[in-house]
Design an enzyme around this catalytic site. Structure first.
Site, PDB file in Angstrom:
ATOM      1  N   ARG A 163      83.307  -1.796  35.613  1.00  0.00           N
ATOM      2  CA  ARG A 163      84.642  -2.380  35.788  1.00  0.00           C
ATOM      3  C   ARG A 163      84.642  -3.679  36.580  1.00  0.00           C
ATOM      4  O   ARG A 163      85.508  -4.526  36.397  1.00  0.00           O
ATOM      5  CB  ARG A 163      85.540  -1.364  36.493  1.00  0.00           C
ATOM      6  CG  ARG A 163      85.831  -0.130  35.647  1.00  0.00           C
ATOM      7  CD  ARG A 163      86.549   0.935  36.423  1.00  0.00           C
ATOM      8  NE  ARG A 163      85.670   1.525  37.425  1.00  0.00           N
ATOM      9  CZ  ARG A 163      86.102   2.278  38.424  1.00  0.00           C
ATOM     10  NH1 ARG A 163      87.386   2.508  38.589  1.00  0.00           N
ATOM     11  NH2 ARG A 163      85.259   2.798  39.283  1.00  0.00           N
ATOM     12  N   LYS A 195      75.161  15.253  34.020  1.00  0.00           N
ATOM     13  CA  LYS A 195      75.916  16.368  34.583  1.00  0.00           C
ATOM     14  C   LYS A 195      76.897  15.816  35.614  1.00  0.00           C
ATOM     15  O   LYS A 195      76.662  14.730  36.150  1.00  0.00           O
ATOM     16  CB  LYS A 195      74.978  17.383  35.227  1.00  0.00           C
ATOM     17  CG  LYS A 195      74.436  16.991  36.577  1.00  0.00           C
ATOM     18  CD  LYS A 195      73.753  18.181  37.220  1.00  0.00           C
ATOM     19  CE  LYS A 195      73.459  17.956  38.677  1.00  0.00           C
ATOM     20  NZ  LYS A 195      74.539  18.165  39.589  1.00  0.00           N
ATOM     21  N   ASP A 247      69.411  16.943  32.026  1.00  0.00           N
ATOM     22  CA  ASP A 247      69.187  17.744  33.232  1.00  0.00           C
ATOM     23  C   ASP A 247      67.817  17.298  33.722  1.00  0.00           C
ATOM     24  O   ASP A 247      66.801  17.700  33.164  1.00  0.00           O
ATOM     25  CB  ASP A 247      69.181  19.241  32.908  1.00  0.00           C
ATOM     26  CG  ASP A 247      69.058  20.090  34.167  1.00  0.00           C
ATOM     27  OD1 ASP A 247      69.651  21.166  34.229  1.00  0.00           O
ATOM     28  OD2 ASP A 247      68.359  19.666  35.115  1.00  0.00           O
ATOM     29  N   HIS A 248      67.802  16.491  34.754  1.00  0.00           N
ATOM     30  CA  HIS A 248      66.545  15.829  35.099  1.00  0.00           C
ATOM     31  C   HIS A 248      65.469  16.817  35.562  1.00  0.00           C
ATOM     32  O   HIS A 248      64.291  16.489  35.548  1.00  0.00           O
ATOM     33  CB  HIS A 248      66.760  14.704  36.118  1.00  0.00           C
ATOM     34  CG  HIS A 248      67.046  15.169  37.510  1.00  0.00           C
ATOM     35  ND1 HIS A 248      68.298  15.463  37.968  1.00  0.00           N
ATOM     36  CD2 HIS A 248      66.213  15.400  38.559  1.00  0.00           C
ATOM     37  CE1 HIS A 248      68.236  15.859  39.223  1.00  0.00           C
ATOM     38  NE2 HIS A 248      66.976  15.834  39.609  1.00  0.00           N
ATOM     39  N   LYS A 254      60.877  17.110  34.915  1.00  0.00           N
ATOM     40  CA  LYS A 254      59.838  17.201  35.949  1.00  0.00           C
ATOM     41  C   LYS A 254      58.575  17.793  35.337  1.00  0.00           C
ATOM     42  O   LYS A 254      58.627  18.747  34.557  1.00  0.00           O
ATOM     43  CB  LYS A 254      60.292  18.098  37.104  1.00  0.00           C
ATOM     44  CG  LYS A 254      61.417  17.501  37.954  1.00  0.00           C
ATOM     45  CD  LYS A 254      61.794  18.458  39.075  1.00  0.00           C
ATOM     46  CE  LYS A 254      62.956  17.959  39.884  1.00  0.00           C
ATOM     47  NZ  LYS A 254      62.628  16.765  40.666  1.00  0.00           N
ATOM     48  N   GLU A 304      67.341  22.957  50.366  1.00  0.00           N
ATOM     49  CA  GLU A 304      67.448  21.555  50.760  1.00  0.00           C
ATOM     50  C   GLU A 304      67.681  21.490  52.260  1.00  0.00           C
ATOM     51  O   GLU A 304      68.411  22.324  52.808  1.00  0.00           O
ATOM     52  CB  GLU A 304      68.614  20.888  50.024  1.00  0.00           C
ATOM     53  CG  GLU A 304      68.380  20.726  48.539  1.00  0.00           C
ATOM     54  CD  GLU A 304      69.511  19.986  47.841  1.00  0.00           C
ATOM     55  OE1 GLU A 304      70.379  19.415  48.541  1.00  0.00           O
ATOM     56  OE2 GLU A 304      69.538  20.002  46.602  1.00  0.00           O
ATOM     57  N   ASP A 344      77.157  22.970  41.319  1.00  0.00           N
ATOM     58  CA  ASP A 344      76.385  21.730  41.416  1.00  0.00           C
ATOM     59  C   ASP A 344      74.930  21.917  41.017  1.00  0.00           C
ATOM     60  O   ASP A 344      74.335  21.043  40.408  1.00  0.00           O
ATOM     61  CB  ASP A 344      76.458  21.201  42.862  1.00  0.00           C
ATOM     62  CG  ASP A 344      75.766  19.868  43.021  1.00  0.00           C
ATOM     63  OD1 ASP A 344      74.867  19.758  43.877  1.00  0.00           O
ATOM     64  OD2 ASP A 344      76.116  18.934  42.278  1.00  0.00           O
ATOM     65  N   HIS A 373      70.559  23.091  36.858  1.00  0.00           N
ATOM     66  CA  HIS A 373      69.118  23.008  37.132  1.00  0.00           C
ATOM     67  C   HIS A 373      68.462  24.377  37.256  1.00  0.00           C
ATOM     68  O   HIS A 373      67.410  24.640  36.659  1.00  0.00           O
ATOM     69  CB  HIS A 373      68.863  22.237  38.434  1.00  0.00           C
ATOM     70  CG  HIS A 373      69.417  20.854  38.456  1.00  0.00           C
ATOM     71  ND1 HIS A 373      69.441  20.032  37.342  1.00  0.00           N
ATOM     72  CD2 HIS A 373      69.972  20.134  39.459  1.00  0.00           C
ATOM     73  CE1 HIS A 373      69.988  18.879  37.666  1.00  0.00           C
ATOM     74  NE2 HIS A 373      70.316  18.911  38.943  1.00  0.00           N
ATOM     75  N   LYS A 385      72.082  24.297  51.215  1.00  0.00           N
ATOM     76  CA  LYS A 385      71.965  23.036  51.951  1.00  0.00           C
ATOM     77  C   LYS A 385      71.633  23.352  53.413  1.00  0.00           C
ATOM     78  O   LYS A 385      71.970  24.421  53.919  1.00  0.00           O
ATOM     79  CB  LYS A 385      73.300  22.279  51.896  1.00  0.00           C
ATOM     80  CG  LYS A 385      73.735  21.851  50.520  1.00  0.00           C
ATOM     81  CD  LYS A 385      73.100  20.567  50.141  1.00  0.00           C
ATOM     82  CE  LYS A 385      73.711  19.974  48.885  1.00  0.00           C
ATOM     83  NZ  LYS A 385      72.961  18.806  48.437  1.00  0.00           N
ATOM     84  N   LYS A 430      62.719  21.796  52.812  1.00  0.00           N
ATOM     85  CA  LYS A 430      63.041  21.478  51.424  1.00  0.00           C
ATOM     86  C   LYS A 430      61.973  22.093  50.521  1.00  0.00           C
ATOM     87  O   LYS A 430      60.785  21.996  50.788  1.00  0.00           O
ATOM     88  CB  LYS A 430      63.015  19.948  51.279  1.00  0.00           C
ATOM     89  CG  LYS A 430      63.272  19.430  49.887  1.00  0.00           C
ATOM     90  CD  LYS A 430      63.148  17.921  49.876  1.00  0.00           C
ATOM     91  CE  LYS A 430      62.877  17.429  48.462  1.00  0.00           C
ATOM     92  NZ  LYS A 430      63.971  16.712  47.866  1.00  0.00           N
TER      93      LYS A 430
END
Lengths: 347, 507
Positions: free
Chosen positions: B58, B165, B194-195, B199, B233, B253, B258, B358, B363
């Site tokens: 934009r 997503k 979906d990354h 992997k 995480e 999320d 995932h 979280k 991690k």
């Protein structure tokens, strides 16, 4: 016996395993022994062990291995077998661990030089494939008992004084003695990035429509590397179905002659330039090391020109071996191309 | 006609030259993932020739300004750094197109621009539309692409869309979005990214299972006691994520997409072939076989939680409700743990435990397959310890696989201890893998949808999630558990396993 040289610490042949154990026991906790393959290097030349130690040091940055360097000198006289152990260590990708690949170097002289399989191959890591890089001409030591153990054989046809006889030996190994190794020729690997660039040039359908009209190939290589040039030409001939018309002569899909010119320079990359010319297409691939290690690919099709940069890769032995190991597989394209190349040599 | 020189030079389907149009081009995803991915493909020589990129967004901006912004971030994040000459070569084919997402004229202008690009380069009219904007603009973008005739493939070309997503926020919205997507593009031209599927370690799950003879015979309820999937995480709501996250939560999320994708790879039957639909058919069967968790069962089988103030890596951090842009009364979960079942012959009565949180102690994402106890005879008669073999697939970090087994301790007595057979990507393979987005973008350009989610996968996953969400937002929602930041989650999640004599694996 405990002298430390550029090859590492000398050990008795019978105490190599315990010598390596002592070495690892002494290392600190931040060190990891890493190994995915057995990588053996065979040479009958002077100074090979030291030179190859440098190559292994470079190679192990990407390929953890147990390296076995063999210097075989059947010079007659007393039989002598000596060994040294060392390790090549790199920082791991996590920046924390030191990853180490073992190296065992063997110097075999006189009758001991005939006992490569017995002396050297007793120290292979079990369950890991064996890659053998044979430097120079294939000698008497290249015999079925030895090569029956090899999974991949690396040679460099640019080092051969009589390529035809050397290729015959390789062919006999496969057909008569059922050798199962996958052959790799560094001359073939030297043209890898140029072959990729040629493939990239013909990704567009408009370029594919021009293949039958290709009539000229100009290659620029360093002196001593016409084998790389020849194998590249042979690959093109095979893939395009050209008719062989005597040594380096061909006829294209339209039945017209294809002119092949090879220019050599005393210095520079082994393959530095390739031009392909057809009726409506011109392809130019040239190394451009001024901007980093890239090939500059220019395709002129009719009145349209496009240009792009593609990776060029390196020329060192370690870099060539790296390409071969990363690609793996049966090297089927090389095997497919080899008969045509042998015809080009007049074999 | 095909390229006679490509034989054996590509060990994958060849990506085709196209123009990539990125909607949401000024966003983080474009700068930090998509452009670096395309640049690194160029650096590796894998980018199809003549590929062009048009960023659609934009704000007012020139091509040059856009390229400069991209270069700045690319230099920071590119896995191979940035070569000046190559960047120049690459960025000359990157352009900016300013338009509101709702402005039809902007799309028609885009169409004209695409036609000009194709005519000038002599390329086939292949277009790859990447919808990387905020979800609220998905409909506008897709419908306007259709109105401008851009979703329809031109003769000799193709038109594909990649959708990021979230694919909706529940089954109803996912279906609505899928209706819009499939009303604009055919399913075969739709790539729901979906990354995690890009992997290396996720791709290795299928290879581990189906390229080795020793695992499949054991991969069932006869030999497996339970499976755990953990996504931990240590981050909280850094970078202003609180606003978005508070409207979503851990279940929507991360779990819906995932983690359920990882579950599908672990639980699926061997596909009949490695075609996109061959693989995805088997994944859908897993989702359809998930035993629903509904109503009162949600409180029994699902734990949700929020972190309170605590300490991570010796740094004090606030609780979830004190985070920037998070509602102080928020009822959104930053942690979720589930105990569920897959009702198939293979997995009958095998509990699956999945947790995502979280601000946990460290991690890590991993899948652990816990095998049954060996018979309590011979060496195990009086061992008094956990004798189970555990196969762990570490997705990130320290990617690799390990197998826990028992070994005799050296000495005169017969004592046993657990040892680990360990494989680490970092020490085994010197070369770093391409980033997930590099692989996925190449696949989309090659028309290979294997690593992308299909419509029915997405909707069946939402069906499972919706039942839980409905209970959480219904009449008597289960309580929100709490855990201090830097711990391993609420004790209620430990209880999920403890009641059947099991424990979460310590990462």
């Amino acid at each position: 016996m405990s002298e430390v040289t550029a090859l590492g610490k000398e050990v008795e042949i019978g105490k190599i395993a315990s010598g390596l154990r002592e070495f690892w026991d002494a290392e600190d906790a931040g060190t990891t022994r890493a190994s995915l393959i057995n990588f053996a290097v065979y040479s009958e030349r002077d100074g090979a062990l030291e030179r190859n130690t440098d190559v292994i040091s470079e190679l192990t940055r990407e390929h953890a291995c147990r390296a076995l360097l063999i210097s075989a000198r059947p010079t007659g006289g007393q039989s002598s077998a000596r060994a040294w152990i060392t390790a090549h260590c790199q920082l791991g990708r996590d920046g924390k661990k030191s990853l180490c690949s073992e190296q065992i170097a063997f110097s075999l002289e006189g009758p001991a030089s005939r006992m490569v399989r017995n002396i050297v191959f007793a120290h292979l890591e079990s369950d890991l494939p064996l890659v053998l890089w044979w430097q120079g001409e294939l000698s008497e030591n290249f015999e079925p008992h030895l090569y029956s153990m090899i999974d991949r054989l690396l040679v460099d046809s640019s080092e051969w004084s009589d390529p035809c006889s050397q290729f015959r030996i390789l062919a006999a190994a496969e057909t008569e003695n059922h050798a199962r190794f996958v052959p790799h020729d560094m001359s073939w690997t030297r043209s890898f990035y140029f072959r990729r660039a040629v493939a990239a040039a013909f990704d567009k359908p408009a370029a594919q429509a021009c293949v039958d009209g290709l009539s000229r190939i100009r290659l620029t290589v360093r002196e001593g590397h016409t084998m790389a040039a020849g194998q590249l030409v042979a690959w093109m001939a095979v893939q395009l179905g050209w008719t062989h018309d005597g040594l380096w002569g061909f006829r294209n899909g339209n039945g017209d002659p294809v002119k092949v010119e090879v220019t050599t320079h005393p210095v520079g990359p082994t393959v530095s330039g390739l031009d392909l010319v057809g009726e409506t297409i011109r392809i130019s691939i040239a190394r451009d090391d001024t901007v980093g290690r890239f090939l500059r690919l220019r395709v002129t099709l009719g009145d349209r020109e496009s240009e792009r940069l593609l990776p060029a890769g390196g020329d060192s032995k370690a870099q060539l071996i790296n390409i071969q190991l990363m690609r793996g597989g049966n090297n089927s394209l090389f095997r497919k191309t080899l008969p045509m190349f042998r015809r080009m040599l007049g074999c | 006609m095909s390229n006679p020189f490509r034989e054996s030079l590509l060990s994958r389907q060849a990506p085709e030259t196209c123009t990539v149009v990125i909607f949401g081009a000024t966003g983080d995803l474009t700068h930090r993932k998509l452009i670096p991915a395309l640049y690194n493909l160029a650096e590796d020589g894998d980018l199809p020739p003549g590929l062009r990129v048009i960023g659609f967004a934009r704000r007012e901006k020139s091509d040059e300004a856009f390229r400069d912004e991209l270069e700045k971030i690319c230099r920071e994040v590119s896995r191979q750094g940035v070569n000046d000459a190559l960047w120049k070569n690459f960025s000359e084919r990157v352009f900016y197109h300013q338009s509101e997402f709702q402005d039809e004229a902007g799309y028609r202008a885009l169409g004209a621009r695409l036609d000009t690009i194709d005519a000038e380069s002599g390329s086939k009219p292949n277009r790859l539309y990447y919808v990387a904007s905020a979800p609220e603009y998905f409909d506008d973008i897709l419908l306007n692409l259709k109105k401008a005739g851009l979703s329809e493939a031109k003769p000799e070309g193709w038109s594909r869309v990649i959708v990021e997503k979230p694919f909706g926020k529940d089954l109803k919205s996912a279906r609505a979005l899928n209706e819009v997507v499939n009303g604009t593009f055919q399913e075969k031209d739709t790539y729901r990214i979906d990354h995690y599927l890009g992997k290396e370690t996720a791709q290795n799950i299928m290879v581990l299972r189906f390229a080795n003879a020793i695992f499949e015979p054991l991969w069932n309820s006869d030999h497996i006691d339970h499976v755990q999937i953990t996504c931990a995480e240590d981050l909280g709501m850094e970078g202003g994520r609180g606003g978005y996250y508070d409207s979503s939560g851990a279940l929507r999320d991360m779990v819906q997409n995932h983690l359920l994708q990882l579950l599908a790879l672990v639980a699926m039957e061997p596909p009949t072939d490695l075609s996109a639909d061959g693989v995805r058919d088997e994944k859908v069967k897993v989702f359809r076989s998930l035993r629903p968790i509904r109503g009162e069962d949600v409180a029994k089988y699902v734990v949700r939680g929020q972190y309170t103030a605590g300490s991570i890596k010796n740094r004090e951090v606030v609780g979830y409700r004190q985070e920037d842009r998070v509602n102080p009364q928020s009822q959104t979960e930053a942690y979720v743990a589930l105990n569920f079942f897959i009702d198939t012959w293979r997995w009958s009565n095998v509990p699956f435990y999945l947790r995502m949180g979280k601000r946990l102690a460290k991690k890590g994402t991993e899948i652990s397959v816990h095998f049954k106890n060996p018979p309590q005879v011979l060496f195990n008669r009086e061992s008094g310890q956990d004798d189970r073999n555990v196969l762990v697939m570490r997705i990130q970090p320290d990617e690799g696989i390990s197998l826990r087994m028992l070994s005799k301790l050296p000495g005169a007595a017969l004592k046993m201890e657990a040892v680990k057979m360990d494989f680490h990507y970092s020490t085994s393979f010197g070369k770093a893998s391409p980033e997930a987005y590099e692989r996925l973008l190449l696949d989309a350009m090659a028309g290979d949808a294997t690593l992308f989610a299909r419509r029915d996968e997405v909707e069946n996953a939402w069906k499972f999630i919706d039942d839980i969400e409905n209970a959480w937002h219904g009449g008597t929602p289960p309580p929100m558990a709490e855990y201090p930041a830097g711990s391993w989650g609420p004790p209620e999640a430990d209880e999920l396993l403890a009641r059947s004599g099991r424990v979460w694996r310590r990462l």
